[in-house]
Design a protein around this motif. Structure first.
Motif, PDB file in Angstrom:
ATOM      1  N   THR A  33       4.646  -1.505   3.069  1.00 18.23           N
ATOM      2  CA  THR A  33       3.498  -1.201   2.222  1.00 18.23           C
ATOM      3  C   THR A  33       3.744   0.110   1.485  1.00 18.23           C
ATOM      4  O   THR A  33       4.475   0.986   1.981  1.00 18.23           O
ATOM      5  N   SER A  67      -2.314  -5.029   9.712  1.00 11.24           N
ATOM      6  CA  SER A  67      -2.309  -5.646   8.383  1.00 11.24           C
ATOM      7  C   SER A  67      -1.681  -4.691   7.380  1.00 11.24           C
ATOM      8  O   SER A  67      -1.624  -3.467   7.628  1.00 11.24           O
ATOM      9  N   PRO A  68      -1.194  -5.191   6.244  1.00 14.76           N
ATOM     10  CA  PRO A  68      -0.639  -4.285   5.232  1.00 14.76           C
ATOM     11  C   PRO A  68      -1.633  -3.218   4.777  1.00 14.76           C
ATOM     12  O   PRO A  68      -1.252  -2.059   4.578  1.00 14.76           O
ATOM     13  N   CYS A  89      -5.001  -4.663  -3.739  1.00 12.83           N
ATOM     14  CA  CYS A  89      -3.553  -4.838  -3.798  1.00 12.83           C
ATOM     15  C   CYS A  89      -3.122  -5.050  -5.241  1.00 12.83           C
ATOM     16  O   CYS A  89      -3.605  -5.961  -5.918  1.00 12.83           O
ATOM     17  N   VAL A  92       2.570  -7.757  -4.817  1.00 11.49           N
ATOM     18  CA  VAL A  92       3.278  -8.186  -3.614  1.00 11.49           C
ATOM     19  C   VAL A  92       4.705  -8.521  -4.041  1.00 11.49           C
ATOM     20  O   VAL A  92       4.923  -9.375  -4.900  1.00 11.49           O
ATOM     21  N   ASP A  93       5.660  -7.837  -3.423  1.00 10.78           N
ATOM     22  CA  ASP A  93       7.057  -7.947  -3.839  1.00 10.78           C
ATOM     23  C   ASP A  93       7.882  -8.621  -2.745  1.00 10.78           C
ATOM     24  O   ASP A  93       7.847  -8.211  -1.582  1.00 10.78           O
ATOM     25  N   HIS A 114       3.792  -4.850   0.065  1.00 12.63           N
ATOM     26  CA  HIS A 114       2.527  -4.789  -0.665  1.00 12.63           C
ATOM     27  C   HIS A 114       2.381  -3.413  -1.318  1.00 12.63           C
ATOM     28  O   HIS A 114       2.620  -2.388  -0.666  1.00 12.63           O
ATOM     29  N   PHE A 116      -0.456  -1.081  -2.897  1.00 12.11           N
ATOM     30  CA  PHE A 116      -1.903  -0.930  -2.996  1.00 12.11           C
ATOM     31  C   PHE A 116      -2.269   0.125  -4.033  1.00 12.11           C
ATOM     32  O   PHE A 116      -1.487   1.037  -4.333  1.00 12.11           O
ATOM     33  N   THR A 172      -3.713  -9.219  -8.548  1.00 11.64           N
ATOM     34  CA  THR A 172      -2.469  -8.917  -7.854  1.00 11.64           C
ATOM     35  C   THR A 172      -1.279  -9.591  -8.534  1.00 11.64           C
ATOM     36  O   THR A 172      -1.321 -10.780  -8.843  1.00 11.64           O
TER      37      THR A 172
END
Length: 364
Positions: A33, A67-68, A89, A92-93, A114, A116, A172
C-alpha cells in the motif's frame, strides 16, 4: 470438494479443498500500500529513507489479517506520526515479478499494490508530521515532474498514474506495472511528467496599469455545464489556457489578441469576454491578463501557426484546471475571480468529474 480449473485441465475438474488451497497458495502475490499526499501547491510528498537511494511515497507491506486501507493508516502513523483515515483508493497496481530488480533471494512473486488518496494537506497538517528515529530520514514536497528523478521507475509511473487519476476523478484506476489498463487523455499525453507552467505572481483584480507591458492574454472559456476549456501540448502534455501573445495586427487590443489566439490554437469562438484581472511579474513589469467568456463553438482543431502544434482540447472544472498549473498561493484568488465570473455569466458550478476531450466540431 471444489470445482475449479487448473492450467492444462478441462473446465469443471473437481479438486480437493487441500489441492485447491495449495494451487492458490502457489500463485500468491505480496500485498502493499502507498499514500499519495499533496500540499496546497500541488506538490507531492516523498520520503527519503536510509535503506534506498531512491525516495518513496508513504506506505509499505500489508500485514497478515490487515486490509490495504488499514495498512495505509498504520503506515502513516508509523512513518509520519499522523493519525488519519484513508478511505479512497486512487489506483490498484499489478506488479509483475520481472518489473523490478528484486534480488533473487527475495523470491519476489509479484505484488498487488493499492495507492490511496491522502488528500491535500495545509501547513498545519504538515507541521504535525513527526518522523521516526529510523528509516525515514526526511520528507519533502516535490513537483510531479520531479518524481521520475527521485523515485524508482515503477514507483514514479505508479505515482503519476494515480495523480492523474485523482485529477481525472473517474474512480479507482487499474494499473499493470504502473501503467493504466485504460489510459485517459491525461495518461496518453503524459500530463504532469513535464514541469507545470509557473506563474507565481500576485493576483490583481481589474485592468492592468497603463505602463505595464502586456505579455500574454488568456481566458477561462466556459461550456454550459460550468467546465472550462484547457489545451494540452501534444509532445509534453503541458497545459495552457486559450490565448497568447499580442501581435502588431491586434493594434494593442487585448480582446483582439484573445480572439485571434483562441481561433489559432483551439479553433474556438466565444461570447463577449469579461476582464477578471491580471498577474504581474514585478521584476520586468510584464503583465498577464485573464478574461472569462462563454464558449459558443469549436471547430476541427488545426495546427497553431505559431508553434505548428495541434493542441488537444479538454473540458474540466476550474479546480481540475488549476491542478495542471503551478501558480503559487495566488491561484486561490484567481479561482475565486473565475467563479465570480461564472456566476455572472449564468453557468452552474461543475462537479468534479472525468475530463472530456473535444475531438470534433461542437456548438453550444
Amino acid at each position: 470438494m471444489t470445482t475449479t480449473s487448473v492450467p492444462g485441465e478441462p473446465l469443471g475438474t473437481r479438486m480437493s479443498d487441500e489441492a485447491y488451497g495449495a494451487q492458490r497458495a502457489s500463485a500468491a502475490l505480496w500485498a502493499g500500500t502507498s499514500v499519495l499526499i499533496t500540499n496546497q501547491l500541488g506538490k507531492v510528498l516523498v520520503q527519503h529513507v536510509d535503506y534506498l537511494d531512491t525516495c518513496l511515497l508513504p506506505g509499505g507491506a500489508v500485514d497478515k489479517s490487515e486490509s490495504p486501507a488499514q495498512a495505509a493508516t498504520r503506515e502513516l502513523a508509523e512513518e509520519l506520526g499522523v493519525t488519519t483515515t484513508v478511505d479512497r483508493c486512487l489506483a490498484v497496481d499489478w506488479v509483475s515479478p520481472d518489473s523490478i530488480s528484486a534480488p533473487t533471494a527475495m523470491r519476489f512473486p509479484g505484488e498487488i499494490l493499492h495507492v490511496f488518496d491522502g488528500g491535500t494537506w495545509d501547513e498545519d497538517q504538515i507541521g504535525e508530521i513527526r518522523l521516526p528515529p529510523r528509516e525515514i530520514t526526511a520528507i519533502e514536497f516535490v513537483e510531479p515532474a520531479q518524481l521520475p528523478d527521485l523515485l524508482s521507475p515503477p514507483d514514479a509511473r505508479r505515482a503519476l498514474s494515480a495523480l492523474r487519476g485523482r485529477i481525472n476523478a473517474a474512480g479507482t484506476v487499474l494499473l499493470e506495472n504502473g501503467l493504466p489498463l485504460a489510459p485517459t487523455v491525461l495518461d496518453r499525453l503524459g500530463v504532469l511528467q513535464t514541469a507545470r507552467p509557473t506563474y507565481r505572481y500576485p493576483w490583481q483584480h481589474g485592468p492592468a496599469p497603463h505602463d505595464l507591458t502586456i505579455a500574454q492574454v488568456w481566458a477561462w472559456l466556459f461550456a454550459p455545464d460550468g467546465r472550462v476549456l484547457v489545451l494540452l501540448e501534444p509532445d509534453t502534455g503541458v497545459a495552457i489556457l486559450p490565448g497568447g501573445t499580442p501581435e502588431e495586427q491586434d493594434q494593442g487590443d487585448p480582446v483582439s489578441t484573445l480572439c485571434r489566439e483562441a481561433e489559432e490554437e483551439a479553433a474556438a469562438c466565444f461570447g463577449d469576454p469579461l476582464l477578471l484581472g491580471h498577474v504581474t511579474d514585478p521584476t520586468v513589469r510584464r503583465g498577464y491578463l485573464r478574461y472569462a467568456a462563454a464558449l459558443t463553438n469549436v471547430s476541427l482543431a488545426q495546427p497553431d501557426p505559431a508553434t505548428g502544434h495541434t493542441y488537444t482540447r479538454i473540458l474540466l472544472t476550474p479546480e481540475q484546471a488549476t491542478d495542471l498549473f503551478d501558480w503559487g498561493p495566488a491561484a486561490v484568488d484567481q479561482l475565486a475571480a473565475v467563479h465570480q465570473a461564472r456566476r455572472h455569466l449564468g453557468f452552474p458550478r461543475a462537479a468534479r468529474q472525468s475530463v472530456t476531450q473535444l475531438t470534433g466540431p461542437t456548438a453550444w
